[in-house]
Design a protein around this motif. Sequence first.
Motif, PDB file in Angstrom:
ATOM      1  N   GLY A 136     -12.587   1.806  -5.452  1.00 24.28           N
ATOM      2  CA  GLY A 136     -11.176   2.191  -5.508  1.00 24.28           C
ATOM      3  C   GLY A 136     -10.612   2.626  -4.175  1.00 24.28           C
ATOM      4  N   PRO A 137     -10.390   1.690  -3.253  1.00 19.57           N
ATOM      5  CA  PRO A 137      -9.800   2.063  -1.962  1.00 19.57           C
ATOM      6  C   PRO A 137      -8.476   2.820  -2.139  1.00 19.57           C
ATOM      7  N   ARG A 138      -8.262   3.783  -1.306  1.00 19.04           N
ATOM      8  CA  ARG A 138      -7.059   4.596  -1.410  1.00 19.04           C
ATOM      9  C   ARG A 138      -5.798   3.791  -1.108  1.00 19.04           C
ATOM     10  N   GLU A 139      -4.698   4.200  -1.734  1.00 21.47           N
ATOM     11  CA  GLU A 139      -3.356   3.663  -1.519  1.00 21.47           C
ATOM     12  C   GLU A 139      -3.229   2.201  -1.945  1.00 21.47           C
TER      13      GLU A 139
ATOM     14  N   ILE B  28      -1.510  -0.390   6.480  1.00 15.83           N
ATOM     15  CA  ILE B  28      -2.197   0.899   6.510  1.00 15.83           C
ATOM     16  C   ILE B  28      -1.942   1.642   7.816  1.00 15.83           C
TER      17      ILE B  28
ATOM     18  N   THR C 100       0.833  -1.200   0.000  1.00 17.05           N
ATOM     19  CA  THR C 100       0.000   0.000   0.000  1.00 17.05           C
ATOM     20  C   THR C 100       0.869   1.253   0.000  1.00 17.05           C
TER      21      THR C 100
ATOM     22  N   GLN D 114       4.030   4.653  -5.401  1.00 20.11           N
ATOM     23  CA  GLN D 114       4.017   3.271  -5.851  1.00 20.11           C
ATOM     24  C   GLN D 114       5.233   3.004  -6.738  1.00 20.11           C
TER      25      GLN D 114
ATOM     26  N   ALA E   3      -3.598   1.256  -5.491  1.00 23.98           N
ATOM     27  CA  ALA E   3      -3.769   1.355  -6.943  1.00 23.98           C
ATOM     28  C   ALA E   3      -3.389   0.073  -7.691  1.00 23.98           C
TER      29      ALA E   3
ATOM     30  N   ASN F 164      -6.078  -2.584  -6.884  1.00 23.91           N
ATOM     31  CA  ASN F 164      -7.363  -2.202  -7.461  1.00 23.91           C
ATOM     32  C   ASN F 164      -7.379  -2.381  -8.974  1.00 23.91           C
TER      33      ASN F 164
ATOM     34  N   PRO G  28       0.468   5.754  -1.596  1.00 19.40           N
ATOM     35  CA  PRO G  28      -0.174   6.669  -2.541  1.00 19.40           C
ATOM     36  C   PRO G  28       0.361   6.440  -3.951  1.00 19.40           C
ATOM     37  N   ILE G  29      -0.400   6.836  -4.945  1.00 16.79           N
ATOM     38  CA  ILE G  29      -0.025   6.607  -6.339  1.00 16.79           C
ATOM     39  C   ILE G  29       1.385   7.118  -6.640  1.00 16.79           C
TER      40      ILE G  29
END
Length: 258
Positions: free
Chosen positions: A150-153, A202, A98, A104, A155, A158, A100-101
Amino acid sequence: MPGTRLANKVAIITGATGGIGEATARRFLQEGAGVMLVGRSAEKLAATAERLADFSATATFVADVTDEEAAAAAVAATIDRFGGVDILIANAGTEGRTAPIERQTVANFEECLRTNVIGVWLWMKHCVAPMQQRGGGSMIALSSIAGVVGPREMAPYNASKHAVNGLVKTAANELATTGIRVNAIGPGPIDNRMIRSLEEQILPDDPDGIRVMVMAGIAMNRYGTNEEVANLALFLASDESSYCTGGIHMIDGGLTAA
């Protein structure tokens, strides 16, 4: 008493050493199926097979689901052992890391896509001909609520599960006239290793706090169990679901109904 809902049917289960995989194997064996257990670790496969030792209709095959030669060999071994293939449970998957975009990595994205998407497609690919020879069959891919929201963190994960849902719909359309049904199961939070991994990633300092927050968003106010997912897989694998194909079957306690 033993059931007969899958009598004379043969299933391949990838990711068989995981919680959902093992629970599904047990449920299928209880209903009369022969089961090929597939996993990457020979040690974990042996331990899983030992826990299922009350059933004689099992076999194991060590394979990385992203290896096409291994997939083909596992299908061939299943046919040699049991005489054919009727059911595929494409369950092997990874939650990835996990972040943020913008944080990643290519490595994490590639791992998620290779395991969760290519690793589903390859096993579908090599089960088509054997299932056609049996007059049809049932392919079931393990997707996720992350395939429709689309759960955060998350990507990479998902994206991979959205791709699985698209793959399932295409395969269902292509194979419908051959008698092969293709469906996806979309679990919400299930009380097993994967959800614990996500909780710890998380919020490392308070993973139980994440659990409380997640459950507050679930209509049934609890996590699901591996056995509940296995029961849905049983329905989709059996002839009871003879008119079900191309569906994304959610099992999330009402989380995505909100």
